[in-house]
Design a protein around this motif. Sequence first.
Motif, PDB file in Angstrom:
ATOM      1  N   ASN A  39       0.840  -1.194   0.000  1.00 43.11           N
ATOM      2  CA  ASN A  39       0.000   0.000   0.000  1.00 43.11           C
ATOM      3  C   ASN A  39       0.877   1.246   0.000  1.00 43.11           C
ATOM      4  OD1 ASN A  39       0.515   0.850   2.864  1.00 43.11           O
ATOM      5  ND2 ASN A  39      -0.522  -1.089   3.317  1.00 43.11           N
ATOM      6  N   SER A  40       0.280   2.405  -0.152  1.00 38.54           N
ATOM      7  CA  SER A  40       1.059   3.634  -0.293  1.00 38.54           C
ATOM      8  C   SER A  40       1.818   3.983   0.981  1.00 38.54           C
ATOM      9  CB  SER A  40       0.140   4.803  -0.678  1.00 38.54           C
ATOM     10  OG  SER A  40      -0.770   5.093   0.358  1.00 38.54           O
ATOM     11  N   TYR A  41       1.227   3.682   2.137  1.00 33.78           N
ATOM     12  CA  TYR A  41       1.909   3.958   3.399  1.00 33.78           C
ATOM     13  C   TYR A  41       3.180   3.116   3.508  1.00 33.78           C
ATOM     14  CZ  TYR A  41      -2.735   5.794   4.481  1.00 33.78           C
ATOM     15  OH  TYR A  41      -3.923   6.489   4.436  1.00 33.78           O
ATOM     16  N   ALA A  42       3.043   1.844   3.178  1.00 36.41           N
ATOM     17  CA  ALA A  42       4.201   0.946   3.260  1.00 36.41           C
ATOM     18  C   ALA A  42       5.300   1.383   2.305  1.00 36.41           C
ATOM     19  CB  ALA A  42       3.769  -0.486   2.960  1.00 36.41           C
ATOM     20  N   TRP A  43       4.922   1.799   1.101  1.00 37.87           N
ATOM     21  CA  TRP A  43       5.911   2.215   0.098  1.00 37.87           C
ATOM     22  C   TRP A  43       6.658   3.474   0.545  1.00 37.87           C
ATOM     23  CZ3 TRP A  43       7.394  -0.065  -4.511  1.00 37.87           C
ATOM     24  CH2 TRP A  43       8.232   0.698  -5.333  1.00 37.87           C
TER      25      TRP A  43
END
Length: 417
Positions: free
Chosen positions: A310-314
Motif C-alpha cells: 500500500n502507499s503507506y508501506a511504500w
Amino acid sequence: MGNLQKQMIRKKNNGITLIALVITIIVLLILAGVTIATLTGENGILTRASEVSEETKKANVEEQVKLAVTASIGEDGKINLDDLNTELGKIEGEKTGIPVSSLPADITIDGYEVHIDGNGSVSVGDNSGGGNSGTGETVVEGVKIPEGFYHVEGTTVTGGLVISDVKGDDLNNSAGGNQYVWIPVDGILGEDGTIENVTGSEKKILLGRYSFDSSGTPSEYAGDYTEENSRNTDDLLNYGNTIANDIEGFIDSVRTNGGYYIARFEASQNTETNKAESKYDKAVWNNITQPNAAIACQGLYEGVNSDLMNSYAWDTAILFIQKYSGDEDYSRQVRLQSGLANTGKATDGTNYDVRCNIYDMAGNCWEWTTETSSYSLSPCVYRGGDYNRSSYYTSVRGYFSTSNSNTTGSFRPLLYL
C-alpha cells in the motif's frame, strides 16, 4: 426373635458399607480428575515446570554470553573480537555462527538465537533454531520474527533485517527461501502531534503517505492517515481495482509492533500455487494486472497477514532507506538499469539497485500498489522506477486501468503481524 434382629442388623450394616464404598469411589474419581488437571492443565504444575525450565535455560545462555562479552573488553573499554570469540567458545553446548568477526553479531547456542550489538548488549530469542517454529516467539533487536520464519544471520535493523521462510538461508538466498525486510517505524503520522521530523539521521520514521521534492525531502502528502484525500487513497475509492485488504488493521499492527515487512525482491511467480515469491535471481513476474497482483500477494502464510504493497508501506520504506542507507535522495532515483532483469539482478551485473537489503524500488519495473487514483478509468496506482523510462522515479505516482499489464510492470508483497 433374637436371630431375626441380628439378621436385619447384618443386612443394614451391609447396606451402609456398599453406599460408603460407592461414595468413596466417587470421591476418589473427583480427586483424580482434579489431580490430573492440576498436573497437566494449561497452568498445571508440569506445564509451569516446563516453562520455568525453558526460561532458566534461556537465562543461563544469556548470562554466559554476557560474561563472555565482559571478559573480552580491553583496557580501552572496547570489545576485542578475538577475545570474544575465545570466550564464546568456552560456553558449553551446541554453537553455530562462531567465530565472530564483527559486531553486531548473531550466534546460536543450544537453539537460542543470541544477538550482540555494537555496544556489547546481549539479547536472546526463544529456543527455535533461529526462527519461530511454534515453540515460542523469537525477537531479534526488538523485532518479532513471525512463526515459520528465520532471521538471516548478520542482518540488523538499520542495515535491513532480513527474514526467510527457510531455515539456514543467507543473504545470497542460497537456501531458496522467500525473503522479507523489516521496515522499522517510530510512530504514525498525525498521532501525538508527530507530523514533522520525518527526515535526517536524527529524525523519526513515521508511517504515512508522502511526496518527495527533488532533493529527497519528504512532505506531508495526505495529512493524518485517517483523513480522506480526493486524489489518492488506499481504501476510500474503488473503481474495480483491488484496495488494501485491511488498511486499518495494517496501521494498528504497525502501531503495536513498531514496523512491518516488505518483500526483499520484486515478485516472482510460484507456478504451482500462482502466488508471489520473494527470491533472488528469479524471473520478475510482469504482464500482470493490478487485481491479479493483489490476489497473488494475499494468503501467503497462515498466522501472518499478507497483501499487495500500500502507499503507506511504500513511502515509509523510502524514509527508512533514505535515513539509513546514506542515499538521501533515493526517492528521486530514476532508471538505474537499462533492461528487464531477473529479480534483484541488474542486466549488466554492476548497477544493482539495492539499499538496506531491499532490491529494485528505483529500478527494473514499476510496481502495483493498492493505492487508488480518483480517475475512474485508470484507478490503479503504480510506484517506483522503470528500466524503460527515465521519467519514472522511486516515489512516482502514476495510474493505469484495471486491465493494464505490460513487461515494465511488476509488484511486491508486504507482511504484517
